[in-house]
Write a protein that holds these residues in place. Sequence first.
Motif, PDB file in Angstrom:
ATOM      1  N   GLN A  84       3.559   2.617   6.101  1.00  0.00           N
ATOM      2  CA  GLN A  84       3.580   2.765   4.643  1.00  0.00           C
ATOM      3  C   GLN A  84       4.746   2.001   4.029  1.00  0.00           C
ATOM      4  OE1 GLN A  84       3.599   7.040   4.200  1.00  0.00           O
ATOM      5  NE2 GLN A  84       1.346   7.148   4.066  1.00  0.00           N
ATOM      6  N   ALA A  85       5.897   2.059   4.715  1.00  0.00           N
ATOM      7  CA  ALA A  85       7.075   1.340   4.222  1.00  0.00           C
ATOM      8  C   ALA A  85       6.826  -0.166   4.243  1.00  0.00           C
ATOM      9  CB  ALA A  85       8.294   1.699   5.071  1.00  0.00           C
ATOM     10  N   GLU A  86       6.221  -0.650   5.315  1.00  0.00           N
ATOM     11  CA  GLU A  86       5.905  -2.068   5.405  1.00  0.00           C
ATOM     12  C   GLU A  86       4.885  -2.476   4.341  1.00  0.00           C
ATOM     13  OE1 GLU A  86       4.638  -2.765   9.362  1.00  0.00           O
ATOM     14  OE2 GLU A  86       6.670  -2.632  10.223  1.00  0.00           O
ATOM     15  N   GLN A  87       3.875  -1.596   4.094  1.00  0.00           N
ATOM     16  CA  GLN A  87       2.874  -1.867   3.066  1.00  0.00           C
ATOM     17  C   GLN A  87       3.512  -1.946   1.678  1.00  0.00           C
ATOM     18  OE1 GLN A  87      -0.252  -2.610   3.479  1.00  0.00           O
ATOM     19  NE2 GLN A  87      -0.775  -2.694   1.260  1.00  0.00           N
ATOM     20  N   LYS A  88       4.467  -1.052   1.448  1.00  0.00           N
ATOM     21  CA  LYS A  88       5.172  -1.043   0.166  1.00  0.00           C
ATOM     22  C   LYS A  88       5.967  -2.329  -0.030  1.00  0.00           C
ATOM     23  CE  LYS A  88       8.225   1.774  -2.684  1.00  0.00           C
ATOM     24  NZ  LYS A  88       9.049   3.016  -2.737  1.00  0.00           N
ATOM     25  N   LYS A  89       6.625  -2.774   1.071  1.00  0.00           N
ATOM     26  CA  LYS A  89       7.383  -4.020   0.988  1.00  0.00           C
ATOM     27  C   LYS A  89       6.463  -5.202   0.674  1.00  0.00           C
ATOM     28  CE  LYS A  89      11.175  -2.746   4.110  1.00  0.00           C
ATOM     29  NZ  LYS A  89      11.837  -3.065   5.402  1.00  0.00           N
ATOM     30  N   ILE A  90       5.294  -5.187   1.327  1.00  0.00           N
ATOM     31  CA  ILE A  90       4.334  -6.270   1.086  1.00  0.00           C
ATOM     32  C   ILE A  90       3.881  -6.266  -0.375  1.00  0.00           C
ATOM     33  CG2 ILE A  90       2.013  -7.120   1.625  1.00  0.00           C
ATOM     34  CD1 ILE A  90       2.510  -6.136   4.518  1.00  0.00           C
ATOM     35  N   GLU A  91       3.590  -5.065  -0.909  1.00  0.00           N
ATOM     36  CA  GLU A  91       3.142  -4.945  -2.297  1.00  0.00           C
ATOM     37  C   GLU A  91       4.245  -5.402  -3.266  1.00  0.00           C
ATOM     38  OE1 GLU A  91       1.983  -0.916  -2.670  1.00  0.00           O
ATOM     39  OE2 GLU A  91       0.027  -1.181  -1.678  1.00  0.00           O
ATOM     40  N   TYR A 121       6.637  -7.503  -2.588  1.00  0.00           N
ATOM     41  CA  TYR A 121       6.771  -8.945  -2.428  1.00  0.00           C
ATOM     42  C   TYR A 121       5.696  -9.677  -3.238  1.00  0.00           C
ATOM     43  CZ  TYR A 121       6.470 -13.543  -0.273  1.00  0.00           C
ATOM     44  OH  TYR A 121       6.387 -14.901  -0.064  1.00  0.00           O
ATOM     45  N   LEU A 122       4.445  -9.176  -3.150  1.00  0.00           N
ATOM     46  CA  LEU A 122       3.351  -9.789  -3.898  1.00  0.00           C
ATOM     47  C   LEU A 122       3.567  -9.658  -5.410  1.00  0.00           C
ATOM     48  CD1 LEU A 122       0.272  -8.638  -1.753  1.00  0.00           C
ATOM     49  CD2 LEU A 122       1.317 -10.913  -1.847  1.00  0.00           C
ATOM     50  N   ALA A 123       4.097  -8.491  -5.822  1.00  0.00           N
ATOM     51  CA  ALA A 123       4.371  -8.287  -7.251  1.00  0.00           C
ATOM     52  C   ALA A 123       5.447  -9.252  -7.734  1.00  0.00           C
ATOM     53  CB  ALA A 123       4.787  -6.844  -7.510  1.00  0.00           C
ATOM     54  N   ASN A 124       6.476  -9.422  -6.908  1.00  0.00           N
ATOM     55  CA  ASN A 124       7.543 -10.362  -7.258  1.00  0.00           C
ATOM     56  C   ASN A 124       7.006 -11.793  -7.332  1.00  0.00           C
ATOM     57  OD1 ASN A 124       9.528  -8.397  -7.445  1.00  0.00           O
ATOM     58  ND2 ASN A 124      10.065  -8.545  -5.263  1.00  0.00           N
ATOM     59  N   CYS A 125       6.131 -12.131  -6.383  1.00  0.00           N
ATOM     60  CA  CYS A 125       5.511 -13.463  -6.404  1.00  0.00           C
ATOM     61  C   CYS A 125       4.701 -13.667  -7.677  1.00  0.00           C
ATOM     62  CB  CYS A 125       4.613 -13.644  -5.176  1.00  0.00           C
ATOM     63  SG  CYS A 125       5.518 -13.827  -3.624  1.00  0.00           S
ATOM     64  N   GLU A 126       3.941 -12.632  -8.069  1.00  0.00           N
ATOM     65  CA  GLU A 126       3.127 -12.721  -9.277  1.00  0.00           C
ATOM     66  C   GLU A 126       4.003 -12.912 -10.516  1.00  0.00           C
ATOM     67  OE1 GLU A 126      -0.326 -10.178 -11.671  1.00  0.00           O
ATOM     68  OE2 GLU A 126       0.624  -9.357  -9.869  1.00  0.00           O
ATOM     69  N   GLN A 127       5.091 -12.143 -10.593  1.00  0.00           N
ATOM     70  CA  GLN A 127       6.010 -12.263 -11.724  1.00  0.00           C
ATOM     71  C   GLN A 127       6.657 -13.647 -11.763  1.00  0.00           C
ATOM     72  OE1 GLN A 127       8.802  -9.053 -11.486  1.00  0.00           O
ATOM     73  NE2 GLN A 127       7.274  -7.472 -11.963  1.00  0.00           N
ATOM     74  N   THR A 128       7.010 -14.139 -10.571  1.00  0.00           N
ATOM     75  CA  THR A 128       7.633 -15.465 -10.510  1.00  0.00           C
ATOM     76  C   THR A 128       6.667 -16.544 -10.972  1.00  0.00           C
ATOM     77  OG1 THR A 128       9.038 -14.762  -8.656  1.00  0.00           O
ATOM     78  CG2 THR A 128       8.732 -17.138  -8.976  1.00  0.00           C
ATOM     79  N   VAL A 129       5.409 -16.428 -10.521  1.00  0.00           N
ATOM     80  CA  VAL A 129       4.391 -17.394 -10.923  1.00  0.00           C
ATOM     81  C   VAL A 129       4.144 -17.328 -12.432  1.00  0.00           C
ATOM     82  CG1 VAL A 129       1.959 -18.009 -10.716  1.00  0.00           C
ATOM     83  CG2 VAL A 129       3.283 -17.474  -8.669  1.00  0.00           C
TER      84      VAL A 129
END
Length: 210
Positions: free
Chosen positions: A30-37, A39-47
């Motif tokens: 769950q912790a790894e899944q949260k980190k992945i989510e 990371y993806l959110a940060n990528c989306e914001q950056t884009v």
Amino acid sequence: MLLYGEASRDQLQKYQAENFISDSQISTLQAEQKKIEEYLANCEQTVQKSIRLSVDSVYLIEVEKQRATRQAETDKLQEFIKKNNVSKKLKIIACSWEKEADTQEHGSLNGDLSSIGGGGGVLGIGGGVGAGMSKSNGKINGRYTGRIYGEEFYLFHFILSDNSYHVINAKEHPEWRMAKKHLIVKYEKLYTDYTQYKETLTPLWTESRI
């Protein structure tokens, strides 16, 4: 038979051990899944931020380009106006006044006729009738023709010292009524656009010695 049962239990335990996920493992996943989510959110914001900055940059460039174009057009028009506007003082070197033209008048006569005896009759409203006078009433019907004679000089024709010819209606511009040769005149031609301008002529009486 007993041995077969024990073997089956061993296999079951082995299978359970191989496929069993502990609570700690679930928490880790769950912790790894949260980190992945995250990371993806940060990528989306950056884009999105990158796209927004790019769009804003293009917009600002276009706005500045249009502003510069408008300013260049305004500067060009102002330069044209400055170059072509005219304001100068000139003197009348030749002139003449035109009398108001005679005009033909015609119409019809229809109405009441009032005639007073005693050697003549008049059109109009009858008054008191004196001793020895007679009065008659009737109708009049006909046409008349005549002329109205002009009595005023009102069109002023003149030539200025730059050889330009002008006509002024002194009825509409009474400041010109006493105009004559040698009068100093201020001539202005002021542009508001490339093809729009206004011309004015102003008599300068205080500067003229006539």
